[in-house]
Enzyme design. Structure first.
Site, PDB file in Angstrom:
ATOM      1  N   LYS A  85      97.429 105.782 103.307  1.00 38.46           N
ATOM      2  CA  LYS A  85      98.372 104.694 103.035  1.00 38.46           C
ATOM      3  C   LYS A  85      99.746 105.255 102.672  1.00 38.46           C
ATOM      4  O   LYS A  85     100.780 104.731 103.098  1.00 38.46           O
ATOM      5  CB  LYS A  85      97.848 103.814 101.902  1.00 38.46           C
ATOM      6  CG  LYS A  85      98.837 102.710 101.481  1.00 38.46           C
ATOM      7  CD  LYS A  85      98.258 101.783 100.432  1.00 38.46           C
ATOM      8  CE  LYS A  85      99.282 100.705 100.052  1.00 38.46           C
ATOM      9  NZ  LYS A  85      98.730  99.687  99.132  1.00 38.46           N
ATOM     10  N   LYS A 100      84.195 112.188  89.787  1.00 39.40           N
ATOM     11  CA  LYS A 100      85.012 113.390  89.630  1.00 39.40           C
ATOM     12  C   LYS A 100      86.459 113.165  90.061  1.00 39.40           C
ATOM     13  O   LYS A 100      87.394 113.565  89.366  1.00 39.40           O
ATOM     14  CB  LYS A 100      84.406 114.581  90.373  1.00 39.40           C
ATOM     15  CG  LYS A 100      84.027 114.340  91.833  1.00 39.40           C
ATOM     16  CD  LYS A 100      83.210 115.508  92.364  1.00 39.40           C
ATOM     17  CE  LYS A 100      82.646 115.216  93.745  1.00 39.40           C
ATOM     18  NZ  LYS A 100      81.734 116.289  94.202  1.00 39.40           N
ATOM     19  N   THR A 101      86.685 112.496  91.199  1.00 44.42           N
ATOM     20  CA  THR A 101      88.064 112.317  91.675  1.00 44.42           C
ATOM     21  C   THR A 101      88.594 110.908  91.450  1.00 44.42           C
ATOM     22  O   THR A 101      89.768 110.642  91.717  1.00 44.42           O
ATOM     23  CB  THR A 101      88.159 112.645  93.182  1.00 44.42           C
ATOM     24  OG1 THR A 101      87.298 111.759  93.902  1.00 44.42           O
ATOM     25  CG2 THR A 101      87.770 114.089  93.444  1.00 44.42           C
ATOM     26  N   HIS A 127      76.345 102.917 142.611  1.00 44.97           N
ATOM     27  CA  HIS A 127      77.026 101.800 141.951  1.00 44.97           C
ATOM     28  C   HIS A 127      76.100 101.081 140.964  1.00 44.97           C
ATOM     29  O   HIS A 127      76.009  99.852 140.949  1.00 44.97           O
ATOM     30  CB  HIS A 127      77.575 100.819 142.988  1.00 44.97           C
ATOM     31  CG  HIS A 127      78.587 101.432 143.904  1.00 44.97           C
ATOM     32  ND1 HIS A 127      79.700 102.089 143.448  1.00 44.97           N
ATOM     33  CD2 HIS A 127      78.637 101.500 145.255  1.00 44.97           C
ATOM     34  CE1 HIS A 127      80.409 102.537 144.478  1.00 44.97           C
ATOM     35  NE2 HIS A 127      79.778 102.197 145.583  1.00 44.97           N
ATOM     36  N   ILE A 156      81.809 108.200  98.060  1.00 44.49           N
ATOM     37  CA  ILE A 156      82.659 107.167  97.467  1.00 44.49           C
ATOM     38  C   ILE A 156      84.061 107.713  97.194  1.00 44.49           C
ATOM     39  O   ILE A 156      85.062 107.168  97.643  1.00 44.49           O
ATOM     40  CB  ILE A 156      82.046 106.626  96.157  1.00 44.49           C
ATOM     41  CG1 ILE A 156      80.659 106.017  96.432  1.00 44.49           C
ATOM     42  CG2 ILE A 156      82.974 105.580  95.527  1.00 44.49           C
ATOM     43  CD1 ILE A 156      80.661 104.880  97.435  1.00 44.49           C
ATOM     44  N   THR A 191      83.212 123.405  96.940  1.00 39.65           N
ATOM     45  CA  THR A 191      84.405 123.889  97.624  1.00 39.65           C
ATOM     46  C   THR A 191      85.178 124.845  96.726  1.00 39.65           C
ATOM     47  O   THR A 191      85.609 125.926  97.148  1.00 39.65           O
ATOM     48  CB  THR A 191      85.315 122.725  98.045  1.00 39.65           C
ATOM     49  OG1 THR A 191      84.561 121.797  98.816  1.00 39.65           O
ATOM     50  CG2 THR A 191      86.486 123.230  98.870  1.00 39.65           C
ATOM     51  N   ASN A 250      70.498  88.836 141.343  1.00 42.60           N
ATOM     52  CA  ASN A 250      69.073  88.624 141.575  1.00 42.60           C
ATOM     53  C   ASN A 250      68.474  89.874 142.224  1.00 42.60           C
ATOM     54  O   ASN A 250      69.059  90.418 143.157  1.00 42.60           O
ATOM     55  CB  ASN A 250      68.846  87.418 142.480  1.00 42.60           C
ATOM     56  CG  ASN A 250      69.124  86.102 141.774  1.00 42.60           C
ATOM     57  OD1 ASN A 250      68.664  85.878 140.674  1.00 42.60           O
ATOM     58  ND2 ASN A 250      69.866  85.212 142.421  1.00 42.60           N
ATOM     59  N   THR A 255      87.044 120.846  94.087  1.00 44.14           N
ATOM     60  CA  THR A 255      85.893 120.314  93.366  1.00 44.14           C
ATOM     61  C   THR A 255      84.640 121.096  93.723  1.00 44.14           C
ATOM     62  O   THR A 255      84.538 121.678  94.814  1.00 44.14           O
ATOM     63  CB  THR A 255      85.633 118.839  93.744  1.00 44.14           C
ATOM     64  OG1 THR A 255      85.330 118.764  95.143  1.00 44.14           O
ATOM     65  CG2 THR A 255      86.843 117.973  93.450  1.00 44.14           C
TER      66      THR A 255
END
Length: 527
Positions: A140, A69-70, A279, A129, A40, A421, A37
């Site tokens: 997935k 676009k995608t 410490h 997006i 790139t 304290n 796209t």
């Protein structure tokens, strides 16, 4: 179930183009068809590669300034289709969808845009997006699709494709895990930014994300695992510092160094100041005429505890100070900068870590602190309260002298960074006794007084360093006993928040002892 689907087509759409041309050349050399796209695709064509535009695949033009676009079935169908499901394969055939076996995507630079001060509209335009949608689809369906979101994985992916034409199952699973981590972190950054725009400190769903910086040898103890993650916050400190030399930082080193540098940030860079931490508690803090003077005054407070400690400076570390620091075993030194002589002096101590932070953390800067609990976590704003002399309320018959006022404000700044304290004795811009983390304020006061006596003996002084000092308490004195212990140690003035039901009794005890006392109206608990 193992799958050795050959990688025949790759969709490449990256914001960060580091290494992408060489990566794509090797893919093409392995017989992989390239889809891309916008910018790139332009970069790959300029490198002489044959590339199909996404719009050629979807038969739909990019529109709305590239927002669309995608997001199309021929892209997402190619990513999501199960190659062993007859129904999915039929849908692909019926609708002219070809498989995509490799997705290479990194996202619009939203965090970088925020960091450089982009306005609201610019930040919104840098919310990706299509990229996250494709990444999640490919992740997935990782049985059949490899998803690359990190240029660090290019070589591994190329090696497997070039040697066997397909990615290993384990590699695809690892890539999918990284992909979901990436989109989660990306959405978290956007959510936090939106909350900030709306001044909503505690949204209903709170999320935060970090990027792995280092897997540590172990945690607080050798049987615990640990790692260091960076959030992208540019606050100067351990996360932004450059390590000049020394062993790898441990979990405890990082925790203690952060505590040291946050404390030294309280004093700005106007006057030389040094803090020595052990410490996560200060064992000596001082302001001096120069940095060497400040270091020696801080060391004097508790030279025993300083052994194996962390040293933080608020100005450039010089050779003379470095030479003095290495006389005591020190784990880490952190400063905004260091000169060549200091670096050369430390070179003789190869295990000593030197960190150059490049700046100081602002004590009054906003921020959030997160503490995990079983089943949840606590979130609070950073303690960015800075008490000034104008806010102090004199509550005793005797008002403090100018020196006492100065030392009280100094001591209260230190008390803010001592575990509760907390009791801090200070004199002439240096701590002379610190009592930390006790269950009763009386015990903290007694410990601080004892340490002042011990420091006097170590330095050859004839009387306790607490004589003529002021004392700061991080919270109110619930009874007069802690205050009287400070008076017995030799303190002449007290700074504390006030607010106890027995304030009148404590004030009377201070008057009877000839002490000057002021209330701040603000406490500095640090648990």
């Amino acid at each position: 179930m193992a799958d050795k689907t050959p990688v025949r087509r790759a969709l490449i759409s990256v914001s960060d183009k580091t290494g992408i041309v060489d990566f794509a050349k090797r893919l093409a050399g392995a017989g992989v068809d390239l889809i891309s796209t916008g910018g790139t695709a332009k970069a790959l064509r300029e490198a002489g590669l044959a590339v199909s535009d996404v719009s050629d695949i979807t038969e739909f033009p990019e529109m709305m300034d590239g927002r669309i676009k995608t997001l199309h079935p021929r892209v997402h169908g190619g990513l999501l289709a199960l190659r062993d499901d007859e129904g999915h394969l039929k849908s692909m055939t019926d609708h002219g969808i070809d498989g995509i076996e490799l997705l290479v995507v990194n996202l619009y630079p939203f965090e970088e845009t925020v960091a450089k001060g982009g306005d609201f509209a610019e930040c919104i335009e840098n919310i990706d997006i299509g990229g996250p949608a494709m990444i999640r689809a490919a992740a997935k369906n990782h049985r059949f699709v490899g998803v690359v979101t990190d240029p660090a994985d290019y070589e591994t992916v190329l090696g497997e494709i070039e040697s066997g034409g397909a990615l290993k199952d384990e590699t695809k699973q690892r890539l999918a895990m990284k992909a979901f981590s990436k989109t989660a972190a990306y959405d978290s950054a956007i959510s936090r930014w939106f909350a900030g725009q709306l001044d909503e400190t505690f949204p209903k769903d709170f999320s935060m994300a970090g990027r792995l910086d280092d897997v540590l040898r172990y945690g607080e103890n050798p049987h615990q695992e640990a790692a260091f993650y960076k959030t992208g916050d540019k606050r100067p400190g351990v996360a932004t510092a450059r390590q000049v030399q020394g062993k790898d930082l441990s979990y405890n080193n990082l925790n203690d160094t952060d505590a040291a540098y946050e404390l030294i940030g309280e004093f700005g860079a106007e006057k030389p100041a040094v803090a020595i931490i052990k410490h996560a508690n200060p064992c000596g803090v001082a302001i001096g005429a120069d940095m060497l003077d400040a270091y020696l005054a801080a060391l004097r407070c508790d030279p025993v505890s300083a052994f194996g400690g962390i040293v933080a400076l608020n100005q450039k570390l010089t050779g003379a100070v470095a030479e003095k620091i290495i006389e005591t075993f020190t784990e880490v030194v952190i400063a905004p900068d260091a000169d060549d002589a200091a670096i050369a002096a430390f070179a003789a101590k190869k295990n000593l870590r030197l960190l150059i932070a490049g700046g100081l953390p602002a004590p009054d800067a906003p921020g959030l602190v997160v503490k995990p609990l079983a089943g949840g976590f606590l979130v609070q704003s950073r303690d960015s309260k800075v008490v000034t002399q104008d806010e102090l309320k004199v509550v005793t018959k005797r008002a403090p002298t100018a020196r006492e006022f100065s030392d009280m404000l100094f001591a209260f700044k230190v008390a803010k960074h001592v575990k509760s304290n907390a009791i801090v004795y200070a004199k002439d811009g240096a701590t002379v006794g610190i009592g930390a983390g006790q269950m009763s304020r009386l015990d903290s006061s007694r410990i601080a007084a004892r340490k002042a006596g011990d420091a006097a003996k170590a330095s050859g002084a004839s009387e306790s360093l607490a004589k003529g000092s002021v004392v700061a308490s991080d919270a109110f004195f619930p009874f007069a006993d802690g205050l009287l212990a400070a008076a017995e140690a030799g303190a002449t003035a007290v700074i504390q928040p006030g607010g106890s039901m027995r304030d009148d009794d404590v004030i009377k005890a201070a008057d009877d002892a000839g002490l000057a006392m002021v209330f701040t109206g603000a406490r500095h608990f640090r648990h």
